[in-house]
Scaffold this motif. Structure first.
Motif, PDB file in Angstrom:
ATOM      1  N   UNK A   1       0.835  -1.207   0.000  1.00  0.00           N
ATOM      2  CA  UNK A   1       0.000   0.000   0.000  1.00  0.00           C
ATOM      3  C   UNK A   1       0.867   1.254   0.000  1.00  0.00           C
ATOM      4  N   UNK A   2       1.945   1.226   0.835  1.00  0.00           N
ATOM      5  CA  UNK A   2       2.809   2.409   0.919  1.00  0.00           C
ATOM      6  C   UNK A   2       3.526   2.658  -0.398  1.00  0.00           C
ATOM      7  N   UNK A   3       3.963   1.562  -1.069  1.00  0.00           N
ATOM      8  CA  UNK A   3       4.659   1.749  -2.351  1.00  0.00           C
ATOM      9  C   UNK A   3       3.718   2.348  -3.388  1.00  0.00           C
ATOM     10  N   UNK A   4       2.476   1.827  -3.424  1.00  0.00           N
ATOM     11  CA  UNK A   4       1.517   2.372  -4.391  1.00  0.00           C
ATOM     12  C   UNK A   4       1.236   3.837  -4.079  1.00  0.00           C
ATOM     13  N   UNK A   5       1.078   4.126  -2.756  1.00  0.00           N
ATOM     14  CA  UNK A   5       0.780   5.508  -2.366  1.00  0.00           C
ATOM     15  C   UNK A   5       1.934   6.423  -2.728  1.00  0.00           C
TER      16      UNK A   5
ATOM     17  N   UNK B   1       4.126   6.015  -5.137  1.00  0.00           N
ATOM     18  CA  UNK B   1       4.149   6.224  -6.585  1.00  0.00           C
ATOM     19  C   UNK B   1       3.068   7.211  -7.009  1.00  0.00           C
ATOM     20  N   UNK B   2       1.896   7.106  -6.326  1.00  0.00           N
ATOM     21  CA  UNK B   2       0.790   8.001  -6.673  1.00  0.00           C
ATOM     22  C   UNK B   2       1.117   9.444  -6.309  1.00  0.00           C
ATOM     23  N   UNK B   3       1.742   9.623  -5.099  1.00  0.00           N
ATOM     24  CA  UNK B   3       1.988  10.995  -4.644  1.00  0.00           C
ATOM     25  C   UNK B   3       3.146  11.644  -5.380  1.00  0.00           C
ATOM     26  N   UNK B   4       3.995  10.844  -6.060  1.00  0.00           N
ATOM     27  CA  UNK B   4       5.070  11.437  -6.867  1.00  0.00           C
ATOM     28  C   UNK B   4       4.495  12.320  -7.954  1.00  0.00           C
ATOM     29  N   UNK B   5       3.362  11.906  -8.518  1.00  0.00           N
ATOM     30  CA  UNK B   5       2.722  12.723  -9.552  1.00  0.00           C
ATOM     31  C   UNK B   5       1.388  13.241  -9.049  1.00  0.00           C
TER      32      UNK B   5
ATOM     33  N   UNK C   1      -9.682  10.672  -6.736  1.00  0.00           N
ATOM     34  CA  UNK C   1      -9.752   9.279  -6.328  1.00  0.00           C
ATOM     35  C   UNK C   1      -8.825   8.872  -5.203  1.00  0.00           C
ATOM     36  N   UNK C   2      -7.775   8.139  -5.561  1.00  0.00           N
ATOM     37  CA  UNK C   2      -6.871   7.542  -4.571  1.00  0.00           C
ATOM     38  C   UNK C   2      -6.125   8.605  -3.777  1.00  0.00           C
ATOM     39  N   UNK C   3      -5.771   9.699  -4.440  1.00  0.00           N
ATOM     40  CA  UNK C   3      -5.051  10.762  -3.738  1.00  0.00           C
ATOM     41  C   UNK C   3      -5.914  11.376  -2.648  1.00  0.00           C
ATOM     42  N   UNK C   4      -7.230  11.457  -2.881  1.00  0.00           N
ATOM     43  CA  UNK C   4      -8.157  11.921  -1.854  1.00  0.00           C
ATOM     44  C   UNK C   4      -8.079  11.049  -0.620  1.00  0.00           C
ATOM     45  N   UNK C   5      -8.084   9.724  -0.832  1.00  0.00           N
ATOM     46  CA  UNK C   5      -8.048   8.789   0.290  1.00  0.00           C
ATOM     47  C   UNK C   5      -6.770   8.975   1.089  1.00  0.00           C
ATOM     48  N   UNK C   6      -5.632   9.086   0.380  1.00  0.00           N
ATOM     49  CA  UNK C   6      -4.346   9.245   1.068  1.00  0.00           C
ATOM     50  C   UNK C   6      -4.315  10.528   1.875  1.00  0.00           C
TER      51      UNK C   6
END
Lengths: 85, 243
Positions: free
Chosen positions: B49-53, B55-59, B66-71
């Protein structure tokens, strides 16, 4: 009827486990009092509901500890059987 | 004479920790148990989960989707909880508190997914309690002078009369024990209750124990996670405040 020493100890352990979970009465009363005062406080000041909720849950969880100790003693008597030689 | 007689009619009740395989270390037999496996599964899930998060927050975008909202929701709510208790000191501890919060929460919830919750093993919760104990006292010695610690340990009486010192010492040692036992016993009681329901009712217990899962795993687990982190923060904050 032939009761060996181990059987007697097991039977008494079961009775002791039942007696140990009587400790649950105390946390029940304590948590009820906490919830009652929290309801009272929300009635006086509905705006502070989230603060009151978190304080109430924290206090209830701390009050629950003694009951859980009773539960642990009962579990130890039933499943770990420390008294059986 | 075994447990099955104590719980009549229940043959497949099973909530104990099982050893999977053993190995020898310096003549001692050590076991890899189901708890180790469940901790590894929870850790693996969190790491992925942390790796995906990451990678998502890098961009990350200005307008979150979506996912950035959850994070952002997770990080902001944890920041809010820690900041509400610790105030200006929160930036030092928010990473640690958030980490154990997410770990304990996922461990407690993992009962829903058929794992045996790792926190239902005293070895796991005692370790968490000992870490809290260490943090409390490292911060006590870092932010207080030795004189004020001595005065604090003799607290109801003046410092030249240390009659209360042993009692205060015992109450300090009781902190990690009561913290860890509280978490352990809550999760264990939930696990045992679920095992009893599944074992005693047989095929009747097909759908409706979902309600009990929501209570014992989700509600109780979340409350105990909150309480553990809250008490950890309160104890640490007491040592920081008395500068």
């Amino acid at each position: 009827m032939n009761i060996s020493g181990n059987d007697l100890i097991l039977a008494c352990s079961a009775i002791g486990a039942g007696l140990a979970v009587i400790a649950g009465i105390g946390p029940g009363v304590g948590q009820g009092i906490a919830a009652g005062y929290a309801a009272n406080a929300v009635g006086r000041n509905p705006g502070a509901k989230s603060d009151i909720m978190s304080t109430m849950l924290l206090g209830q969880a701390v009050a629950e500890t003694t009951g859980l100790y009773g539960l642990l003693v009962a579990m130890l008597l039933l499943f770990v059987k420390p008294l059986v030689g | 004479m075994n447990n099955a007689i104590l719980m009549s009619g229940a043959s497949d009740i099973d909530f104990m920790i099982h050893g999977l395989f053993s190995y020898e270390v310096f003549g001692q037999t050590c076991w890899i148990t189901t708890t180790h496996v469940c901790v590894l599964i929870v850790m693996g899930f969190l790491i992925i989960f942390a790796l995906i998060a990451n990678r998502k927050m890098k961009k990350a975008t200005d307008v979150p989707d979506g996912f950035q909202n959850v994070l952002e929701l997770i990080v902001e709510s944890l920041d809010g909880v820690v900041g509400g208790v610790m105030g200006k000191n929160s930036y030092k501890f928010v990473n640690y508190i958030s980490t154990i919060f997410i770990f304990i929460l996922m461990s407690n919830i993992s009962g829903i997914f058929g794992l045996r919750p790792p926190t239902a093993d005293y070895g796991v919760t005692l370790a968490l309690g000992v870490i809290t104990f260490g943090l409390i006292h490292v911060n006590q010695f870092r932010y207080n002078s030795l004189k004020s610690i001595w005065t604090d340990m003799c607290s109801p009486l003046p410092p030249w009369l240390p009659i209360w010192f042993p009692i205060n010492l015992i109450s300090e040692i009781a902190v990690p024990i009561s913290l860890s036992l509280r978490l352990f016993a809550n999760v264990l009681s939930g696990t045992v209750m679920m095992a009893l329901v599944y074992g005693l009712l047989g095929w009747i217990a097909t759908f409706w124990p979902a309600v009990l899962h929501v209570y014992f795993d989700l509600f109780s687990g979340a409350i105990q996670t909150y309480v553990f982190c809250m008490l950890t923060m309160t104890y640490i904050n007491q040592q920081l405040g008395s500068e």
